[in-house]
Write an enzyme that holds these catalytic residues in place. Sequence first.
Site, PDB file in Angstrom:
ATOM      1  N   CYS A 140      -6.978   1.260  -0.309  1.00  0.00           N
ATOM      2  CA  CYS A 140      -6.024   2.002   0.820  1.00  0.00           C
ATOM      3  C   CYS A 140      -6.671   2.843   0.435  1.00  0.00           C
ATOM      4  CB  CYS A 140      -4.745   1.128   0.719  1.00  0.00           C
ATOM      5  SG  CYS A 140      -4.445   2.531   1.974  1.00  0.00           S
ATOM      6  N   CYS A 143      -3.451   5.485   1.488  1.00  0.00           N
ATOM      7  CA  CYS A 143      -2.417   5.192  -0.385  1.00  0.00           C
ATOM      8  C   CYS A 143      -2.928   5.772  -1.061  1.00  0.00           C
ATOM      9  CB  CYS A 143      -1.984   3.828  -0.333  1.00  0.00           C
ATOM     10  SG  CYS A 143      -2.398   2.856   1.089  1.00  0.00           S
ATOM     11  N   ASP A 144      -3.985   5.938  -1.640  1.00  0.00           N
ATOM     12  CA  ASP A 144      -4.568   5.992  -2.663  1.00  0.00           C
ATOM     13  C   ASP A 144      -5.444   7.256  -3.218  1.00  0.00           C
ATOM     14  OD1 ASP A 144      -2.530   3.910  -4.249  1.00  0.00           O
ATOM     15  OD2 ASP A 144      -4.001   2.781  -3.740  1.00  0.00           O
TER      16      ASP A 144
END
Length: 328
Positions: A140, A143-144
């Site tokens: 992701c 997200c990261d």
Amino acid sequence: MNQKNIYELIIIGGGPAGLTAGLYASRARLKTLLMESSSLSSQLLLGDKIENYPGFTPGIETFELIIQFKKQALAFGLKIIDEEVQTLRIKEEKNSKLWQVVTKQKEYTAQAVIIATGAKPRKLNISGEEEFRGRGVSYCATCDGAFYKGKDIVVIGGGDTAIEEALHLTKFVNKITLIHRRNRLRATSILQERVFSQKKIDFLWETQVTGILGKEKVEAVKIKDIKTQQEKKFPCQGVFIFVGFKPNTDFLKIHPSSKEKNLIELDEEGYIIVDDNMFSSVEGIFAGGDCRHKLLRQVITACGDGATAAFSAQRYVERLTGRAYDFK
Ligand code: NAP
């Protein structure tokens, strides 16, 4: 059984298909319960922005879109709970067939069920993938991505997700090497135009990643040239894997390891088989969105499935309860 405890419709899944089904079912005044699960959040949220959902120019934040879907369904009275479904069981009553939806916390009963559980990122199943998850391996970018500021990373895959996510990652990283097993991309043309004009992205074609290496964190990937079969180490500090999705339908498999029949018909990859009106192979169970077998998995097609599934479920429930409108 006390009719008060029976829902006319239970929707499993709180993504675009489930929330659209919830909106339609609430407007049809079916007694409906939608179950979402924070551990299975919508695939839509893996991206940061969506450009091909009609009505928004130049696009809309994915989080904002889901919030709007939810708000609209709640405004028409949809009841939503956060419980993960573990299994679905048939419950034969004297003159009717009901469905029992079992979560960790409770059991719920319904006359009809819509399955809209979506899909989760597929794994490569190579050495180091599990070991370095969260320490250099990610599925992701939204997200990261920020953890990889100034780093050199690889992105694996050649579809829409890999390209969209690689483009998003250019905001943070120093350099991206996109590794794809073919000599051309599968992604849609507009994404290809963007990725080929991005100076931070290089390509390794006809190459397979066969392992992820490092001590505490990722330090390299092992790559294999598909034509020559030669293997070598390729240094990198992050590995983002976007090689497709797997449907969240394991709870429909009676014994995942046995040959016993599944609860409803699934294809060989586990996607639910439905007809044009979203009827599954079993009476009273409908499905839609990314968990079903189909050609195009997009937010717009998921919403369409959700609306159709809700309308089919409404007509099914109204027939059962003797209040169906007789369409000529
Ligand atoms: P996808 O279209 O299935 O593409 C997966 C990619 O990963 C393919 O290029 C595939 O290679 C590669 N791959 C699969 N298994 C692999 C393996 N074991 N080793 C190496 N490479 C492997 O998946 P996706 O890109 O996640 O897209 C899923 C669906 O969501 C699609 O319908 C897509 O159109 C949609 N989507 C749409 C948007 C958008 O419209 N904005 C954004 C994201 C996703 P091959 O090509 O060789 O099979």
